[in-house]
Design a protein around this motif. Structure first.
Motif, PDB file in Angstrom:
ATOM      1  N   ASN A  52      26.203  -3.719  -6.849  1.00  0.00           N
ATOM      2  CA  ASN A  52      25.291  -2.631  -6.491  1.00  0.00           C
ATOM      3  C   ASN A  52      25.445  -1.526  -7.530  1.00  0.00           C
ATOM      4  OD1 ASN A  52      27.604  -1.225  -5.810  1.00  0.00           O
ATOM      5  ND2 ASN A  52      27.145  -1.066  -3.654  1.00  0.00           N
ATOM      6  N   HIS A  53      24.516  -0.574  -7.490  1.00  0.00           N
ATOM      7  CA  HIS A  53      24.564   0.543  -8.427  1.00  0.00           C
ATOM      8  C   HIS A  53      23.711   1.683  -7.897  1.00  0.00           C
ATOM      9  CE1 HIS A  53      20.993  -1.690  -9.611  1.00  0.00           C
ATOM     10  NE2 HIS A  53      21.761  -2.659 -10.056  1.00  0.00           N
ATOM     11  N   GLU A  54      23.950   2.865  -8.465  1.00  0.00           N
ATOM     12  CA  GLU A  54      23.231   4.064  -8.019  1.00  0.00           C
ATOM     13  C   GLU A  54      21.739   3.976  -8.303  1.00  0.00           C
ATOM     14  OE1 GLU A  54      23.271   8.909  -8.556  1.00  0.00           O
ATOM     15  OE2 GLU A  54      24.533   7.684  -9.853  1.00  0.00           O
ATOM     16  N   ALA A  55      21.387   3.420  -9.441  1.00  0.00           N
ATOM     17  CA  ALA A  55      19.977   3.369  -9.831  1.00  0.00           C
ATOM     18  C   ALA A  55      19.182   2.425  -8.942  1.00  0.00           C
ATOM     19  CB  ALA A  55      19.852   2.915 -11.279  1.00  0.00           C
ATOM     20  N   GLU A  56      17.953   2.838  -8.627  1.00  0.00           N
ATOM     21  CA  GLU A  56      17.030   1.885  -8.025  1.00  0.00           C
ATOM     22  C   GLU A  56      16.767   0.821  -9.079  1.00  0.00           C
ATOM     23  OE1 GLU A  56      13.721   3.652  -5.502  1.00  0.00           O
ATOM     24  OE2 GLU A  56      14.174   5.246  -6.942  1.00  0.00           O
ATOM     25  N   GLN A  57      16.471  -0.387  -8.644  1.00  0.00           N
ATOM     26  CA  GLN A  57      16.193  -1.460  -9.593  1.00  0.00           C
ATOM     27  C   GLN A  57      14.792  -2.001  -9.356  1.00  0.00           C
ATOM     28  OE1 GLN A  57      19.251  -4.417 -10.021  1.00  0.00           O
ATOM     29  NE2 GLN A  57      17.774  -6.017 -10.516  1.00  0.00           N
ATOM     30  N   ILE A  58      14.076  -2.200 -10.450  1.00  0.00           N
ATOM     31  CA  ILE A  58      12.758  -2.826 -10.391  1.00  0.00           C
ATOM     32  C   ILE A  58      12.830  -4.053 -11.285  1.00  0.00           C
ATOM     33  CG2 ILE A  58      10.304  -2.581 -10.873  1.00  0.00           C
ATOM     34  CD1 ILE A  58      10.706   0.471 -10.438  1.00  0.00           C
ATOM     35  N   THR A  59      12.670  -5.235 -10.709  1.00  0.00           N
ATOM     36  CA  THR A  59      12.753  -6.482 -11.462  1.00  0.00           C
ATOM     37  C   THR A  59      11.405  -7.180 -11.425  1.00  0.00           C
ATOM     38  OG1 THR A  59      15.097  -6.709 -10.925  1.00  0.00           O
ATOM     39  CG2 THR A  59      13.962  -8.679 -11.684  1.00  0.00           C
ATOM     40  N   TYR A  60      10.900  -7.532 -12.603  1.00  0.00           N
ATOM     41  CA  TYR A  60       9.610  -8.195 -12.770  1.00  0.00           C
ATOM     42  C   TYR A  60       9.870  -9.581 -13.345  1.00  0.00           C
ATOM     43  CZ  TYR A  60       5.101  -9.145 -15.103  1.00  0.00           C
ATOM     44  OH  TYR A  60       3.939  -9.715 -15.549  1.00  0.00           O
ATOM     45  N   VAL A  61       9.457 -10.615 -12.646  1.00  0.00           N
ATOM     46  CA  VAL A  61       9.669 -11.987 -13.112  1.00  0.00           C
ATOM     47  C   VAL A  61       8.519 -12.398 -14.024  1.00  0.00           C
ATOM     48  CG1 VAL A  61       9.932 -14.390 -12.406  1.00  0.00           C
ATOM     49  CG2 VAL A  61      11.008 -12.585 -11.053  1.00  0.00           C
ATOM     50  N   LEU A  62       8.858 -12.756 -15.263  1.00  0.00           N
ATOM     51  CA  LEU A  62       7.861 -13.168 -16.238  1.00  0.00           C
ATOM     52  C   LEU A  62       7.498 -14.640 -16.080  1.00  0.00           C
ATOM     53  CD1 LEU A  62       9.332 -11.378 -19.375  1.00  0.00           C
ATOM     54  CD2 LEU A  62       7.353 -10.678 -18.018  1.00  0.00           C
ATOM     55  N   THR A  63       8.512 -15.490 -15.917  1.00  0.00           N
ATOM     56  CA  THR A  63       8.288 -16.920 -15.707  1.00  0.00           C
ATOM     57  C   THR A  63       9.313 -17.441 -14.706  1.00  0.00           C
ATOM     58  OG1 THR A  63       9.768 -17.597 -17.511  1.00  0.00           O
ATOM     59  CG2 THR A  63       7.435 -17.294 -18.072  1.00  0.00           C
ATOM     60  N   GLY A  64       8.944 -18.514 -14.024  1.00  0.00           N
ATOM     61  CA  GLY A  64       9.859 -19.117 -13.062  1.00  0.00           C
ATOM     62  C   GLY A  64       9.953 -18.317 -11.777  1.00  0.00           C
ATOM     63  N   SER A  65      11.103 -18.398 -11.135  1.00  0.00           N
ATOM     64  CA  SER A  65      11.339 -17.667  -9.891  1.00  0.00           C
ATOM     65  C   SER A  65      12.825 -17.366  -9.764  1.00  0.00           C
ATOM     66  CB  SER A  65      10.853 -18.472  -8.683  1.00  0.00           C
ATOM     67  OG  SER A  65      11.618 -19.652  -8.553  1.00  0.00           O
ATOM     68  N   MET A  66      13.135 -16.396  -8.919  1.00  0.00           N
ATOM     69  CA  MET A  66      14.523 -16.020  -8.637  1.00  0.00           C
ATOM     70  C   MET A  66      14.672 -15.806  -7.147  1.00  0.00           C
ATOM     71  SD  MET A  66      15.331 -13.232 -11.629  1.00  0.00           S
ATOM     72  CE  MET A  66      17.063 -13.110 -11.208  1.00  0.00           C
ATOM     73  N   LYS A  67      15.842 -16.128  -6.642  1.00  0.00           N
ATOM     74  CA  LYS A  67      16.153 -15.860  -5.244  1.00  0.00           C
ATOM     75  C   LYS A  67      17.189 -14.741  -5.210  1.00  0.00           C
ATOM     76  CE  LYS A  67      17.645 -17.877  -0.902  1.00  0.00           C
ATOM     77  NZ  LYS A  67      18.093 -19.111  -0.220  1.00  0.00           N
ATOM     78  N   PHE A  68      16.856 -13.687  -4.488  1.00  0.00           N
ATOM     79  CA  PHE A  68      17.754 -12.546  -4.318  1.00  0.00           C
ATOM     80  C   PHE A  68      18.286 -12.539  -2.893  1.00  0.00           C
ATOM     81  CE2 PHE A  68      15.440 -11.212  -7.983  1.00  0.00           C
ATOM     82  CZ  PHE A  68      16.208 -10.270  -8.632  1.00  0.00           C
ATOM     83  N   LYS A  69      19.520 -12.118  -2.738  1.00  0.00           N
ATOM     84  CA  LYS A  69      20.065 -11.783  -1.420  1.00  0.00           C
ATOM     85  C   LYS A  69      20.451 -10.318  -1.541  1.00  0.00           C
ATOM     86  CE  LYS A  69      22.907 -13.317   2.318  1.00  0.00           C
ATOM     87  NZ  LYS A  69      21.884 -13.913   3.140  1.00  0.00           N
ATOM     88  N   VAL A  70      19.684  -9.470  -0.862  1.00  0.00           N
ATOM     89  CA  VAL A  70      19.867  -8.024  -0.966  1.00  0.00           C
ATOM     90  C   VAL A  70      19.910  -7.438   0.433  1.00  0.00           C
ATOM     91  CG1 VAL A  70      18.942  -5.869  -1.882  1.00  0.00           C
ATOM     92  CG2 VAL A  70      18.572  -7.990  -3.138  1.00  0.00           C
ATOM     93  N   GLY A  71      20.975  -6.683   0.727  1.00  0.00           N
ATOM     94  CA  GLY A  71      21.091  -6.057   2.041  1.00  0.00           C
ATOM     95  C   GLY A  71      20.981  -7.060   3.178  1.00  0.00           C
ATOM     96  N   GLY A  72      21.490  -8.279   2.972  1.00  0.00           N
ATOM     97  CA  GLY A  72      21.445  -9.310   4.004  1.00  0.00           C
ATOM     98  C   GLY A  72      20.118 -10.038   4.110  1.00  0.00           C
TER      99      GLY A  72
END
Length: 95
Positions: A52-72
């Motif tokens: 985790n970190h203080e900064a808000e994060q904005i992630t943009y997927v260019l190709t493929g896909s990602m699975k996130f586990k965030v805050g449960g």
């Protein structure tokens, strides 16, 4: 990386060095005072560890896909989608 100021700042992804984090993960990051946007290059099977970190994060997927586990919560984002993660949310990601 640029140091945040009260001035408008123009960034070019091509001018930002690709940081190799592991053999499976590289990234480019732009940070502001309380936010960040990342370009993540994650090979199939690669994992972004729990963090985790203080900064808000904005992630943009260019190709493929990602699975996130965030805050449960599990979230899958695909090419063309953007994920906003608030400050201090504990999370991880993988392909």
């Amino acid at each position: 990386m640029s140091i945040p100021t009260d001035r408008v700042t123009l960034y070019r992804w091509d001018d930002i060095a690709l940081e190799k984090v592991t053999d499976m993960l590289s990234r480019k990051i732009i940070t502001g005072e309380k936010e960040m946007i990342t370009q993540i290059y994650l090979k199939s099977g690669g994992i972004v560890p729990m963090h985790n970190h203080e900064a808000e994060q904005i992630t943009y997927v260019l190709t493929g896909s990602m699975k996130f586990k965030v805050g449960g919560q599990d979230v899958i984002i695909r090419a063309g989608e953007v994920l906003h993660i608030p400050s201090w949310q504990i999370g991880r990601a993988h392909v």
